[in-house]
Design an enzyme around this catalytic site. Sequence first.
Site, short mmCIF file in Angstrom:
data_model
loop_
_atom_site.label_atom_id
_atom_site.label_comp_id
_atom_site.label_asym_id
_atom_site.label_seq_id
_atom_site.Cartn_x
_atom_site.Cartn_y
_atom_site.Cartn_z
N ASN A 226 -17.16 3.16 -4.40
CA ASN A 226 -16.44 4.08 -5.29
C ASN A 226 -15.50 3.37 -6.27
O ASN A 226 -15.23 3.88 -7.35
CB ASN A 226 -15.71 5.18 -4.50
CG ASN A 226 -14.71 4.67 -3.51
OD1 ASN A 226 -14.67 3.47 -3.24
ND2 ASN A 226 -13.91 5.55 -2.97
N GLU B 101 -8.93 -0.06 5.34
CA GLU B 101 -8.60 1.07 4.45
C GLU B 101 -9.71 2.08 4.62
O GLU B 101 -10.80 1.90 4.10
CB GLU B 101 -8.52 0.59 3.00
CG GLU B 101 -7.50 -0.49 2.72
CD GLU B 101 -6.06 0.01 2.84
OE1 GLU B 101 -5.84 1.22 2.91
OE2 GLU B 101 -5.17 -0.85 2.91
N CYS C 269 -10.77 7.83 -2.16
CA CYS C 269 -10.26 8.03 -0.79
C CYS C 269 -8.90 8.73 -0.78
O CYS C 269 -8.58 9.42 0.18
CB CYS C 269 -10.18 6.70 -0.08
SG CYS C 269 -9.20 5.52 -0.97
N GLU D 11 -2.67 -2.88 1.50
CA GLU D 11 -3.15 -3.73 0.41
C GLU D 11 -2.26 -3.50 -0.80
O GLU D 11 -1.79 -2.38 -1.03
CB GLU D 11 -4.60 -3.37 0.07
CG GLU D 11 -5.56 -3.77 1.19
CD GLU D 11 -7.02 -3.59 0.83
OE1 GLU D 11 -7.34 -2.72 -0.01
OE2 GLU D 11 -7.85 -4.33 1.37
#
Length: 478
Positions: A149, A247, A281, A455
């Site tokens: 994505n 993640e 997400c 991150e």
Amino acid sequence: MTNWKTQSLVDGRWVGSLESDVLNPATGAVVGRVPNNGEAGARAAVDAAAGAFPPWSQTIAKQRGRVLRQWYDNIVAHREQLARLLTAEQGKPLAEARGEIDYAASFVEFYAEESRRIHGETIPSHRKDARILVWRQSIGVCAAITPWNFPAAMVTRKCAPALAAGCTVVLKPAMETPLTALALAQLFPHDLAPAGALNVITGDAAAIGKAWCDDPRVRLVSFTGSTEIGKLLIRQSAETVKKLSLELGGNAPFLVFDDADLDAAVDGAIFSKFRNMGQTCICANRFYVQADIYDRFAETLANRVRDMVVGDGTQEGVTQGPLISVDAVAKVQAHLDDAVAGGARIVCGGKPHDLGGTYFEPTVLADVEPTMRVCREETFGPVAPLICFDHEADAIALANASRSGLAAYFYTRDISRAIRCAEQLEAGMVGVNSPYLSCEAAPFGGVKESGLGREGGRDGIAEFLETKYVLLGGLEAP
Ligand code: NAP
């Protein structure tokens, strides 16, 4: 440099025969072919990264920063070509692809600077004749596995801090979108770093993932993708006790209180829900709107959604590209069918687009119940389900009734409510009156089943560092 390489990059060489097609989701055309590596390819990549680790981790931090800075300059110089490649394999509108390249580059720039700020500490000692030193050292070879994505940003968000920390990397991008990752690797200034500092292979995800988890030389697996595969990687890494940075999936609630600036809330909803066709997400998955403003919010949002332009992302004015695959369309349709069967009402959209292929109409769904699949699961598509609530406490309870906890958003003008809700929402990231969470400087990540670690920012480089405690004794004065 417009002739992008599509072989695997291992030990500074482009290798492997081109076996797997990469398709343009807008047209179905083949846009490239990549190798189909398995266990042997995965091991060869780790051999290379392990060989490069001693020289790279011992390179002075300032020089590592210079290498990353050169990588950043190369990416910026190829912004347009990279954006076009990204749209060709992923489908997002070109304007969004350009934005993603900028976002991807920002991680490289940030960590080029951050490489020089890996500080240790000196702690007051428990003995007169000793000193306590704490060092932060590169963790070792890191494996990175990235999703389709965000084919550019997820690569640099992992590789830039890893390399800045002195780690070497083996990367496997998603098979839907490997070309952008390989192009970014091509732009890495290989002449300034040891061969094998950055390796990229494509192929059988399960075989490669298993080989990397089993390999004791790989000290960290950094993964972005589904919660299901994240859990598999945790299980597979148990034998070698690896550090994991995960993640994973989200199911973000988006709360609109009746004291909110309604136009700002609708703007935020449009960005959060429909960017990347809802395949993000952190995108809002379920909207809780207070009863007094529910109908007005639904209508204002639907009017904006009706104006969206669906089409091939390379065409001027298009705001919504195709979904990534037929499976993605089937999931969106299944969620809608479940909601409508349960009594939800389609305000606009609600079906595959007349363009065919994997295009889907951006959709607003009203009268949704929290028990429906659109609320319980991540739809990962352009559907905004609206649920009505009466009291703040109800909205918070509904928002937190999820095993995911990546992002949450809410709109209010009441400062005490803002602080109260931000504290109570179970999410790694909270957007208050703003949907623009993502940036290179802030810690991105989730709680609960949305992942481990962060991150971006200072936390992002800490993932790639080990803490070493050195007790320096025998220091008694003569
Ligand atoms: P996915 O199926 O988990 O795939 C992600 C990556 O994992 C791909 O590179 C995939 O390779 C690889 N993979 C698949 N099976 C594997 C295995 N057995 N072992 C090791 N690697 C494996 O997820 P997706 O459907 O592509 O991505 C969507 C999901 O990612 C959503 O749930 C979304 O929320 C999440 N996501 C999270 C974030 C975040 O930062 N939290 C960001 C973006 C996306 P192949 O493509 O080759 O199968």
